[in-house]
Scaffold this motif. Sequence first.
Motif, PDB file in Angstrom:
ATOM      1  N   LEU A   1       4.247   2.175  -5.678  1.00  0.00           N
ATOM      2  CA  LEU A   1       3.546   1.124  -4.932  1.00  0.00           C
ATOM      3  C   LEU A   1       4.977   1.476  -3.964  1.00  0.00           C
ATOM      4  O   LEU A   1       5.635   1.537  -3.370  1.00  0.00           O
ATOM      5  CB  LEU A   1       3.649   0.517  -4.564  1.00  0.00           C
TER       6      LEU A   1
ATOM      7  N   THR B   1       4.260 -11.415  -7.809  1.00  0.00           N
ATOM      8  CA  THR B   1       2.871 -11.201  -7.257  1.00  0.00           C
ATOM      9  C   THR B   1       2.847  -9.387  -7.969  1.00  0.00           C
ATOM     10  O   THR B   1       4.711  -9.132  -7.891  1.00  0.00           O
ATOM     11  CB  THR B   1       2.746 -10.512  -6.166  1.00  0.00           C
TER      12      THR B   1
ATOM     13  N   ILE C   1      -4.141  -5.364  -7.128  1.00  0.00           N
ATOM     14  CA  ILE C   1      -3.151  -6.600  -7.047  1.00  0.00           C
ATOM     15  C   ILE C   1      -3.382  -7.509  -7.623  1.00  0.00           C
ATOM     16  O   ILE C   1      -4.020  -8.759  -7.278  1.00  0.00           O
ATOM     17  CB  ILE C   1      -2.186  -6.123  -6.102  1.00  0.00           C
TER      18      ILE C   1
ATOM     19  N   ILE D   1       5.675  -6.937  -6.309  1.00  0.00           N
ATOM     20  CA  ILE D   1       5.615  -5.484  -5.170  1.00  0.00           C
ATOM     21  C   ILE D   1       7.117  -5.987  -4.159  1.00  0.00           C
ATOM     22  O   ILE D   1       7.147  -4.821  -3.253  1.00  0.00           O
ATOM     23  CB  ILE D   1       3.946  -6.305  -4.551  1.00  0.00           C
TER      24      ILE D   1
ATOM     25  N   THR E   1      -5.354  -6.818   0.813  1.00  0.00           N
ATOM     26  CA  THR E   1      -5.158  -5.951   1.686  1.00  0.00           C
ATOM     27  C   THR E   1      -6.351  -5.721   2.500  1.00  0.00           C
ATOM     28  O   THR E   1      -7.636  -5.918   2.392  1.00  0.00           O
ATOM     29  CB  THR E   1      -5.140  -4.485   0.780  1.00  0.00           C
TER      30      THR E   1
ATOM     31  N   GLN F   1       5.365   0.317   0.759  1.00  0.00           N
ATOM     32  CA  GLN F   1       5.261  -0.399   1.655  1.00  0.00           C
ATOM     33  C   GLN F   1       6.299  -0.264   2.664  1.00  0.00           C
ATOM     34  O   GLN F   1       7.413  -0.122   2.626  1.00  0.00           O
ATOM     35  CB  GLN F   1       4.778  -1.413   1.143  1.00  0.00           C
TER      36      GLN F   1
ATOM     37  N   TYR G   1       1.920  -5.121  -8.954  1.00  0.00           N
ATOM     38  CA  TYR G   1       0.369  -4.321  -9.033  1.00  0.00           C
ATOM     39  C   TYR G   1       0.794  -3.270 -10.269  1.00  0.00           C
ATOM     40  O   TYR G   1       1.251  -3.461 -10.347  1.00  0.00           O
ATOM     41  CB  TYR G   1       1.151  -3.085  -7.662  1.00  0.00           C
TER      42      TYR G   1
ATOM     43  N   VAL H   1      -5.538   1.073  -7.212  1.00  0.00           N
ATOM     44  CA  VAL H   1      -4.586  -0.516  -7.498  1.00  0.00           C
ATOM     45  C   VAL H   1      -5.037  -1.674  -7.650  1.00  0.00           C
ATOM     46  O   VAL H   1      -6.401  -2.156  -7.382  1.00  0.00           O
ATOM     47  CB  VAL H   1      -3.905  -0.061  -6.222  1.00  0.00           C
TER      48      VAL H   1
END
Length: 681
Positions: free
Chosen positions: A523, A441, A426, A466, A477, A525, A443, A424
Amino acid sequence: MMKKLALITIIFFTVFAFTGCVSGPDYQVLDGDFEKNDLSHWTLVSGNPTISDEIYFDGSRKYMQEGESFLTTKESTESLVIRSNHFVLSGMGYITFLLSGNSNSQNTQLSIHLSSTDELIESAYHMTYDGDLFIDNFVRIVWDLSVYLDTELYIQISDTDANYINVDGIDTFIENDYELQRYQTNVLERMGFMTDDLLMSAEYYLNLHKQYIDSDTRYSYHLMGEMGWINDPNGLVYFEDEYHVFYQHNPYASIWGPMHWGHAKSDDLIRWEYLPIAVAPIVNHAGGGAAFSGSAIEIGGDLYIMYTENWQGYQYQVISKSEDGITFEKINEGNSVINEDDLPFYANPVDFRDPKILKKGDTYYSVIGSRQINDYGQVLLFSSDNLIDWEYVGPVIQGSVNTLYTLGKMFECPDLFELDGSDVLIMSPQEIPGHRNTHGTVYVVGDMNYQTGMLENWDLSQIKEIDYGFDFYAPQTMIDSEGRRIMIAWMQSWNRSPMTGQYGWAGALTLPREIHIDSEGQLIQYPVSEIENYRENFESKVIDVLGNQDSLYTGNVIDIELSFKPVETESSGITVFADSEGNGTHIYYKEGYVYLDRTDNMGGRHPGDFYNITKAPVVLQEDGTLTLRILLDQFSVEVFINNGEQAITSTIYQSDSTDKIFLFSESETEFTLSKWDLIID
Ligand code: FRU
């Protein structure tokens, strides 16, 4: 060694009137005429002031006085009180002066008084006094006394104990914004340049001033600076059983400025303990280089950080090491480890920043944000065996005219990691035409080829935002001891003035989120589960709603879980940060999207839908249910849709009267609502 190389000119004043003397509305106190060795505009009540042109104890520089001379009470053997002539406060109604001395005693102070009654309206002692450190360095104080505009005032300098005070650079007539700004900048400059050790200066400044930030105006559980400005999270790392987070930081003001690395640690990602500032801008004979974003890695029990120094338009990468996780030193005798000489010909050395370091087998890699010479963005991969010598491997991803509307121009803050079997990437691409925040932003999921440096097996349609909010940028991250991949972003956007500047701080980081890649490569989250340990005062309701329900709950540091089956064509949802009429931030579903509309909570800022309404594409669950998890914290709202399939993060402008929670629906809808206060003591 503390011997003073002082050059002292002492002038004793013997002739003073003992009564105040008004010289008419035209008179203003400018410097106090100290430069001219003239105290005839002052009235001595008692004591023995002198004018001095001392220089610093090591002989290297002045006490940062303006010109040569300043007033000091140092030589006065008796209790000293001296008053300026009366003046009418004019112009913008501000008063400024320079102050230093050997004491933080209130018996040694400069004060402003009303001429009519002698009433004291403002006073300052040398609050930056700290032992032997900076005693005689002048700091600038700027007071907004505009409520006293057109009023007759006088300045009094008094020293009624064994300490002393120095005064210089008085101005009681600040005519316009330009002059005011010049003085306000001078306040910061003086703090920043109190010593060549900018780390020490910053710490010192924070320690003196952070007490003035009212805790009621701070976030409850979002990490922010002790005061001043923060942006990107940097150096996220789980080190010696604790989470460490660094952040881009200007401790001196609520605006972006000389970038330091602020530092905090936590054992549960919710309660943070501040540590000393880790990195300050470098200073050398030619100027300063800001410490821009970067990352951290633990190697053999030591903590390493890799970040960008930005100096005179060039950006290069440096690495510092820490044994204790608190103090850092460059590993390469202060030099860069990757600079413009290491760049491929198609990279512009002016935009080359934000290295994220990672290790695969025995090799270290670093992904770094870059701009191609054709102006589109790219992420570059470098490799090294020893952290000092780095080789360029290849471009992980490159933008072009074909990707402009998805990936804009320069790519900032890349992060590359393996998660749930996928590679991944980002990153935060800038200048995306038409983007609500200008910068986004995103990914991308693919397969990383570490030989060529390229991310393979992806196409443009797979690049996703994201977070669909207004305030989510530069995420990074880390992996923790349980193997969780945790993402934290800056909870703010560029080019918008943060709403909390008035409270002495600006910017915070999002609540840490655990992330995953699902079987479809999306993704997911969700807030780390630790926040649930702070839930209190549980309340829950199953309620049918048609129209605007009366206010159900009150609170602005709250965790909410909401589920309902929306009717496709009608709006239904929740209003938070609402006043008693239900004007607030509306979060609702309609026709395939969850909307967040913060128009009512903008306090008059950014009028117009463009900045105030955003939406995330959403697929309802199989039985038609939508779930929303909503976390409020004073000035922010984070929405997680359908267990983290999408997220919307936004700051809002909020006041005490906007803390109500409503449900609303255009067609009758049953809501299941649970709510907890979040109490972080
Ligand atoms: C991203 C960013 C980075 C840079 C830093 C400077 O928000 O622009 O590219 O390193 O902020 O503060």
